[in-house]
Write an enzyme that holds these catalytic residues in place. Structure first.
Site, PDB file in Angstrom:
ATOM      1  N   ASP A 177       0.846  -1.200   0.000  1.00  0.00           N
ATOM      2  CA  ASP A 177       0.000   0.000   0.000  1.00  0.00           C
ATOM      3  C   ASP A 177       0.881   1.250   0.000  1.00  0.00           C
ATOM      4  OD1 ASP A 177      -2.516   1.220  -0.031  1.00  0.00           O
ATOM      5  OD2 ASP A 177      -2.667   1.281   2.154  1.00  0.00           O
ATOM      6  N   HIS A 260      -4.726   2.780  -6.980  1.00  0.00           N
ATOM      7  CA  HIS A 260      -5.882   2.568  -6.106  1.00  0.00           C
ATOM      8  C   HIS A 260      -7.192   2.427  -6.886  1.00  0.00           C
ATOM      9  CE1 HIS A 260      -3.381   3.078  -2.604  1.00  0.00           C
ATOM     10  NE2 HIS A 260      -4.408   2.681  -1.870  1.00  0.00           N
ATOM     11  N   HIS A 263      -7.257  -1.115  -7.850  1.00  0.00           N
ATOM     12  CA  HIS A 263      -7.659  -1.871  -6.653  1.00  0.00           C
ATOM     13  C   HIS A 263      -9.190  -1.849  -6.519  1.00  0.00           C
ATOM     14  CE1 HIS A 263      -9.290  -1.686  -2.579  1.00  0.00           C
ATOM     15  NE2 HIS A 263      -8.464  -2.688  -2.319  1.00  0.00           N
ATOM     16  N   HIS A 278      -6.196  -5.495   1.078  1.00  0.00           N
ATOM     17  CA  HIS A 278      -6.160  -4.229   0.325  1.00  0.00           C
ATOM     18  C   HIS A 278      -4.803  -4.072  -0.359  1.00  0.00           C
ATOM     19  CE1 HIS A 278      -6.704   0.082  -0.436  1.00  0.00           C
ATOM     20  NE2 HIS A 278      -5.504   0.263   0.094  1.00  0.00           N
TER      21      HIS A 278
HETATM   22 ZN   LIG Z   1      -4.398   2.129   0.106  1.00  0.00          ZN
END
Ligand SMILES: [Zn+2]
Length: 379
Positions: A177, A260, A263, A278
């Site tokens: 992340d 993101h 994602h 995540h």
């Molecule tokens: Zn993130």
């Protein structure tokens, strides 16, 4: 909005009120939370509460803070936030204790109650703790929206001893992340788009993103190995700070881009991919953005080498998508390209087909890289 206002281009940097990190820091939670209010609603799941609730409770009692424990239901959804708001009407401070979704929910509850918010992460698996926003999902776990708040958490308190007890997979997810932070922020700086605080990135926002990536390339693997041994080392402290503080400030005041958004696109699929964290999905999103950004091979492989060493998923098979169809990948791409998504912060525009091609290309590059690594190891 007047003409004069619309031409003003502000640089904006935002941050939590106080950040505290250290081994056994949870024992000092009462000391720091007492500044915010003497009556707390603690949001945590059963697992976290059984593991460390006792230590937190003792610390709060030591500072004469009354508290009520509210069990987190598991999803950072609008319904869950409203359910907890109803339990917290007497609270003067909301405490989120746990992983990313618990913390995002606590921020939403504090915002609705108008109270200060203290965030106590038990993993370094995302950069959710410091920001003034939550990622909201449907009750079924599909990405719904970002919810923005007027202020960041008043306190973020990170107990590295607690985090060293969590599975190394969580730290690797947090590294992934945090590795997205600079890749996305530099794209925002290049395009002149806005950060998550609605302004241009400051030099400080930029510097934090660069430092975050540097720490992770230099110490990420060392920290992961320390985590396997369950110990806190200087490298572990540095990487927990990079995953939590540097990544949190860096993405919020730097900005998000494609990693993101991709994602978020993955959350629209069904099946095994929902078992990934995540950060694991963001890792693949980051590699996809690097491909779209025309990153040279040697540079792309620097990222691949770290991700492979950390056991992060870099192939479609590792994402649980070995048999994924082009129409499913198109659904990912279309979700990533939704109006308001951060992918539109890129300096260039994309079609769904461009994204599908990049998603497949990451898989091909990663498989070639892994095959070359194992040939070299066998030679
Ligand atoms: Zn993130």
């Amino acid at each position: 909005m007047s003409a004069a206002q619309s031409t003003i281009r502000e640089q904006v940097f935002i941050s939590p009120g106080r950040y505290v990190q250290g081994a056994h820091a949870i024992q000092r939670a009462g000391h720091h939370i007492a500044r915010l209010g003497q009556s707390a609603l603690i949001i945590a799941d059963d697992f976290v509460w059984q593991m460390a609730g006792q230590v937190l409770a003792q610390s709060l009692e030591g500072s004469d803070i009354r508290f009520e424990y509210a069990r987190f239901g598991g999803e950072a959804s609008g319904h869950e936030i409203e359910r907890l708001v109803a339990l917290g009407e007497q609270a003067l401070v909301v405490v989120g204790f746990g992983g990313g979704k618990t913390l995002d929910t606590a921020k939403g509850v504090a915002d609705r109650l108008g109270t200060p918010c203290a965030i106590l992460p038990t993993t370094a698996s995302t950069d959710a703790p410091t920001s003034a926003l939550s990622v909201i999902y449907t009750d079924e776990g599909v990405f719904e929206s970002y919810r923005f708040y007027d202020r960041n958490p008043d306190l973020v308190l990170v107990d590295t001893q607690l985090i060293a007890q969590a599975p190394p997979r969580f730290l690797a997810s947090g590294i992934a992340d945090a590795m997205a932070t600079w890749v996305e922020a530099r794209a925002v700086i290049r395009s002149g788009a806005s950060n998550m605080a609605g302004g241009l990135p400051t030099l400080l926002g930029q510097t934090i993103g660069e430092k975050c990536e540097q720490v992770l390339f230099e110490q990420g693997l060392l920290a992961w190995q320390a985590n396997q041994a369950g110990v806190v080392t200087p490298a572990f402290e540095a990487v927990v700070e990079a995953n939590t503080l540097l990544s949190g400030l860096g993405f919020e005041s730097g900005g998000l881009a494609a990693a993101h958004a991709i994602h978020n696109g993955f959350t629209a699929l069904h099946g095994e991919i929902h078992e990934l964290t995540h950060g694991e999905k963001v890792a693949y999103g980051t590699l996809t953005q690097l491909v779209l950004d025309r990153t040279p091979q040697a540079e792309l492989e620097r990222y691949l080498a770290l991700y492979v060493a950390l056991g992060l998923p870099v192939t479609l098979e590792a994402l649980g998508l070995a048999k994924v169809t082009d129409s499913e990948l198109t659904r990912v791409a279309e979700t990533a390209l939704q109006q308001g998504e951060s992918i539109h912060n890129l300096a260039y525009t994309l079609t769904p087909d461009d994204i599908v091609a990049a998603l497949r290309a990451v898989d091909a590059h990663a498989r070639a890289f892994i095959a070359r690594q194992s040939r070299a190891a066998g030679a």
